[in-house]
Enzyme design. Structure first.
Site, mmCIF file in Angstrom:
data_model
loop_
_atom_site.group_PDB
_atom_site.id
_atom_site.type_symbol
_atom_site.label_atom_id
_atom_site.label_comp_id
_atom_site.label_asym_id
_atom_site.label_seq_id
_atom_site.Cartn_x
_atom_site.Cartn_y
_atom_site.Cartn_z
ATOM 1 C CE1 TYR A 44 9.118 -2.501 -8.465
ATOM 2 C CE2 TYR A 44 11.489 -2.880 -8.497
ATOM 3 C CZ TYR A 44 10.398 -2.087 -8.781
ATOM 4 O OH TYR A 44 10.587 -0.879 -9.404
ATOM 5 C CD GLU A 66 11.933 5.061 -9.142
ATOM 6 O OE1 GLU A 66 12.968 5.264 -8.474
ATOM 7 O OE2 GLU A 66 11.680 3.971 -9.684
ATOM 8 C CD1 TRP A 74 12.664 -0.836 -5.723
ATOM 9 C CD2 TRP A 74 12.194 1.333 -5.570
ATOM 10 N NE1 TRP A 74 11.363 -0.664 -6.137
ATOM 11 C CE2 TRP A 74 11.051 0.664 -6.056
ATOM 12 C CE3 TRP A 74 12.130 2.718 -5.382
ATOM 13 C CZ2 TRP A 74 9.863 1.325 -6.365
ATOM 14 C CZ3 TRP A 74 10.944 3.377 -5.688
ATOM 15 C CH2 TRP A 74 9.828 2.679 -6.168
#
Length: 210
Positions: A44, A66, A74
């Site tokens: 990522y 988000e 995350w």
């Protein structure tokens, strides 16, 4: 430059290996230390985080994810992203906007995603707000990008802000348009992940300028 050449050019110099804000992986490449050793997080970081994103569907997905991330890591969201995509029709805005209270109740039973009623309802509301926009979502989001000319990469993670004037302004604008879970901190995280700002630390192979 070939992929092999790019990898070779990213090998961390010796002086980089002692910096706490960088992590040199088994491949010899220096990355922002928040990546850790998780392979998917590393991918990522290398392929997505900080890469300019202007696709409306992809930006809509990022806004929603988000929002789901608020209060969580995350990494938690990233590992569940395939399940989120399945649950929300690939984040195709028209399909998400057509979801009903029955879909909300159904998704609250889906253990593969984050079962939070407010965040699920916000995703549907955000889709409807996106459809009501007078301009493309990407155009709206990028209109709040700070100037990049002359901007140097942060030297340490502590230099990276959680909120900026631009993320505050974007948050206010989106809220006025009916978006939810789009607070200033969440919107700065969006700016980072969608490449409106480049917060790769100096010495990271992805940093724009060393």
């Amino acid at each position: 430059m070939t992929e092999t050449d790019e990898t070779a050019s990213a090998i961390a110099p010796a002086e980089t290996r002692s910096r706490p804000d960088l992590l040199v992986g088994d491949d010899g490449v220096a990355r922002c230390s928040w990546v850790g050793t998780d392979a998917e997080y590393q991918r990522y970081h290398d392929e997505e985080w900080g890469t300019p994103l202007r696709d409306d569907r992809a930006l809509f997905e990022k806004i929603c994810l988000e929002g789901f991330q608020a209060g969580l890591s995350w990494r938690t969201i990233l590992l569940r992203r395939p399940a989120f995509r399945e649950a929300f029709h690939g984040f195709e805005v028209e399909h998400v906007a057509a979801m009903t209270s029955h879909d909300v109740d159904r998704l609250l039973q889906n253990a593969a995603i984050i079962r939070h009623r407010g965040k699920i309802e916000a995703t549907i509301a955000n889709a409807r707000a996106t459809l009501a926009l007078a301009q493309p979502l990407s155009e709206l989001i990028w209109s709040f990008a700070p100037p990049s000319q002359g901007r140097r990469p942060p030297h340490t993670l502590s230099e990276i802000p959680a909120v900026t004037a631009e993320s505050n302004a974007l948050s206010r604008r989106l809220r006025a348009l009916g978006f939810r879970f789009v607070g200033p901190t969440t919107m700065y995280a969006l700016m980072q992940s969608a490449g409106l700002v480049d917060d790769h630390v100096a010495g990271c192979w992805r940093a724009a300028d060393d």
